[in-house]
Design a protein around this motif. Structure first.
Motif, short mmCIF file in Angstrom:
data_model
loop_
_atom_site.label_atom_id
_atom_site.label_comp_id
_atom_site.label_asym_id
_atom_site.label_seq_id
_atom_site.Cartn_x
_atom_site.Cartn_y
_atom_site.Cartn_z
N GLN A 118 41.12 124.03 -29.41
CA GLN A 118 40.35 124.74 -28.39
C GLN A 118 38.88 124.34 -28.49
O GLN A 118 38.38 124.01 -29.55
N GLY A 119 38.15 124.43 -27.37
CA GLY A 119 36.75 124.05 -27.39
C GLY A 119 36.58 122.57 -27.67
O GLY A 119 37.45 121.75 -27.38
N TYR A 120 35.45 122.22 -28.27
CA TYR A 120 35.17 120.82 -28.59
C TYR A 120 35.30 120.60 -30.09
O TYR A 120 34.75 121.35 -30.90
N SER A 121 36.02 119.56 -30.46
CA SER A 121 36.24 119.24 -31.86
C SER A 121 34.94 118.75 -32.49
O SER A 121 34.41 117.70 -32.12
N LEU A 122 34.43 119.50 -33.46
CA LEU A 122 33.19 119.11 -34.13
C LEU A 122 33.39 117.80 -34.88
O LEU A 122 32.50 116.94 -34.89
N PHE A 123 34.55 117.63 -35.48
CA PHE A 123 34.84 116.38 -36.18
C PHE A 123 34.75 115.18 -35.24
O PHE A 123 34.12 114.17 -35.55
N ALA A 124 35.39 115.28 -34.07
CA ALA A 124 35.43 114.16 -33.13
C ALA A 124 34.04 113.80 -32.62
O ALA A 124 33.67 112.63 -32.57
N LYS A 167 36.93 112.68 -25.78
CA LYS A 167 38.37 112.54 -25.63
C LYS A 167 39.04 113.77 -26.22
O LYS A 167 38.76 114.16 -27.35
N HIS A 168 39.94 114.38 -25.47
CA HIS A 168 40.60 115.61 -25.91
C HIS A 168 41.83 115.28 -26.74
O HIS A 168 42.95 115.27 -26.28
N HIS A 169 41.60 114.99 -28.00
CA HIS A 169 42.68 114.76 -28.95
C HIS A 169 42.49 115.68 -30.14
O HIS A 169 41.41 116.20 -30.37
#
Length: 476
Positions: free
Chosen positions: A217-223, A250-252
């Motif tokens: 959910q939301g935006y991946s901080l790692f990515a 990218k939504h992964h």
């Protein structure tokens, strides 16, 4: 003061009207004033559009504003693999609306002059301000994982310190935050980073107006951190959609993020190779029980399978059925640097079509690339960013495209999508999972690869007649 404000608004309206009058637009797309403002701001921030060239109130200078705008639109369209029309069509505007990095896409900008890099291999970092969206330990874990991606690919070592004099300072902030590059609220720009150097050099700022997460959910901080750290180390944006350094988000899930070949070559150009072997995107473990494919098609008399940067060619002649050739895709398709999302062939034409993100390539035999184009030439709506799988059914002259849970049907003779599509895969393809990774046609059957399984689908009976492990095609 009030009079000055009113005059500014009037002048702004005149300038906006001038843009609408002179801006190159798609005749099929109704351009709104907010579209113009979006495009002008986007091209100014990411493609060095000169504010003096964007628009001129004086009618005699209109001819200068159009070429300047067209040139920047074409430059942006080329970067993202769109049709290079120089017009603000719906596909171009949709890309401009995507959440992305705040660093420009062109090379001649002040963030990265002269290809800077750190003149050392041990780099310190600290977290100046945390986000309330996540637990502190999850924030630290996300940054550690992102740093490890780059330290695994180059002889770099990252050490966390507690003082503000660290080489790289991570922080979260809203709107104007003291670096002349204010954030823009939810969506839009997610984060930005600065080149290696003193002061702000190497620092990474995240927009606190976004929702940050360690999950889906939301935006991946790692990515996002993995991407921004590439900038902190001296890398610019990549045109390869599979690259960590591609500018849009990218939504992964975090587990799916790894460095592409383009990322590895970039970081090693700056810092050299690590002491241990670098693994980019895993592809060689073909007999892993959970192995899956990216794309498949027929080229000449061979079934060609793609996974990351690897490809396998299974000869289908009776005397050579057991022949399997494995190699790097760049060896056979040197003109295509991205990983393959989908592919299909038309035997009667002797060509294959390979899809990479928003772009497709026409291949005549292996090692020969004739031309490329945008997937939107097929008539896909702008919400489609890539094709998952494709297969041509020669008996009907149709090509089927699988995108998420849906499929489209394209008429090759009419060069247009059939009406009534997209439709749900599970509704019209009984026995097939909700999504398809790759597909090809052989001996009258369509073979659909989804996850770790291969489904043989009889077109006439409209049912699955056989299910086998997908990597059994590779001799496993």
């Amino acid at each position: 003061m009030e009079l000055l404000w009113m005059w500014t608004r009037v002048l702004g309206s005149l300038m906006l009207a001038e843009i609408l009058w002179t801006l190159p637009i798609d005749e099929d797309h109704q351009l709104r004033p907010e579209d113009v403002e979006l495009a002008e701001d986007y091209l100014r921030r990411f493609y060095s559009l000169n504010l003096r060239d964007r628009v001129h109130v004086a009618p005699v200078r209109r001819s200068r504003s159009v070429p300047a705008m067209e040139e920047k639109i074409r430059e942006m369209q080329k970067f993202f693999g769109l049709r290079e029309t120089g017009k603000l069509d719906s596909h171009t505007l949709d890309v401009m609306r995507e959440p992305r990095c705040g660093v420009p896409d062109v090379d001649n900008f002040s963030f990265y002059p002269n290809e800077p890099k750190w003149n050392k291999y041990t780099i310190t970092y600290t977290i100046a301000r945390y986000t309330p969206d996540m637990r502190r330990e999850d924030v630290e874990k996300s940054f550690h994982s992102a740093l490890k991606l780059w330290s695994d690919a180059a002889p770099l070592r990252f050490i966390k310190v507690s003082h503000s004099k660290a080489d790289i300072v991570f922080s979260f902030a809203r709107r104007t935050h003291g670096d002349f590059f204010p954030f823009d609220g939810p969506r839009g720009v997610l984060a930005h980073a600065f080149q290696p150097g003193e002061g702000l050099g190497g620092d990474v700022h995240f927009d606190e107006d976004e929702t940050w997460t360690a999950g889906r959910q939301g935006y991946s901080l790692f990515a996002v951190a993995a991407h921004e750290l590439g900038h902190s180390l001296g890398l610019t944006h990549s045109r390869d959609p599979s690259s960590i350094m591609y500018p849009t988000y990218k939504h992964h899930s975090s587990a799916q993020y790894s460095l592409s070949t383009d990322d590895v070559l970039g970081i090693q150009t700056l810092y050299g190779k690590p002491n241990k072997k670098v693994e980019t995107q895993p592809a060689s473990k073909k007999c892993d029980p959970y192995f899956s494919f990216d794309a498949a098609t027929m080229i000449d008399n061979e079934i060609v399978f793609f996974k990351d940067r690897c490809m396998w060619m299974r000869t289908i002649k009776a005397t050579y059925w057991n022949r399997l050739t494995e190699g790097h895709s760049s060896t056979y398709l040197p003109g295509i640097s991205s990983h393959m999302d989908a592919a299909y062939d038309i035997p009667a034409k002797g060509v294959a079509y390979i899809f990479t993100g928003r772009k497709y390539w026409v291949v005549q035999q292996l090692k020969t690339k004739s031309r490329s184009g945008s997937i939107y030439e097929y008539g896909f709506p702008s919400r489609v960013r890539q094709v998952d799988a494709a297969v041509h059914v020669s008996e009907y002259g149709k090509t089927v495209f699988f995108v998420g849970e849906f499929y489209y049907r394209y008429d090759e003779s009419k060069k247009q999508m059939d009406p009534g599509f997209p439709r749900l895969i599970q509704k019209d393809w009984p026995g097939i999972p909700r999504s398809v990774d790759a597909a090809f046609k052989l001996h009258g059957s369509i073979f659909l690869l989804s996850g770790k399984k291969s489904y043989q689908y009889d077109v006439k009976q409209k049912r699955v007649v056989k299910i086998i492990p997908g990597n059994s095609w590779l001799g496993c």
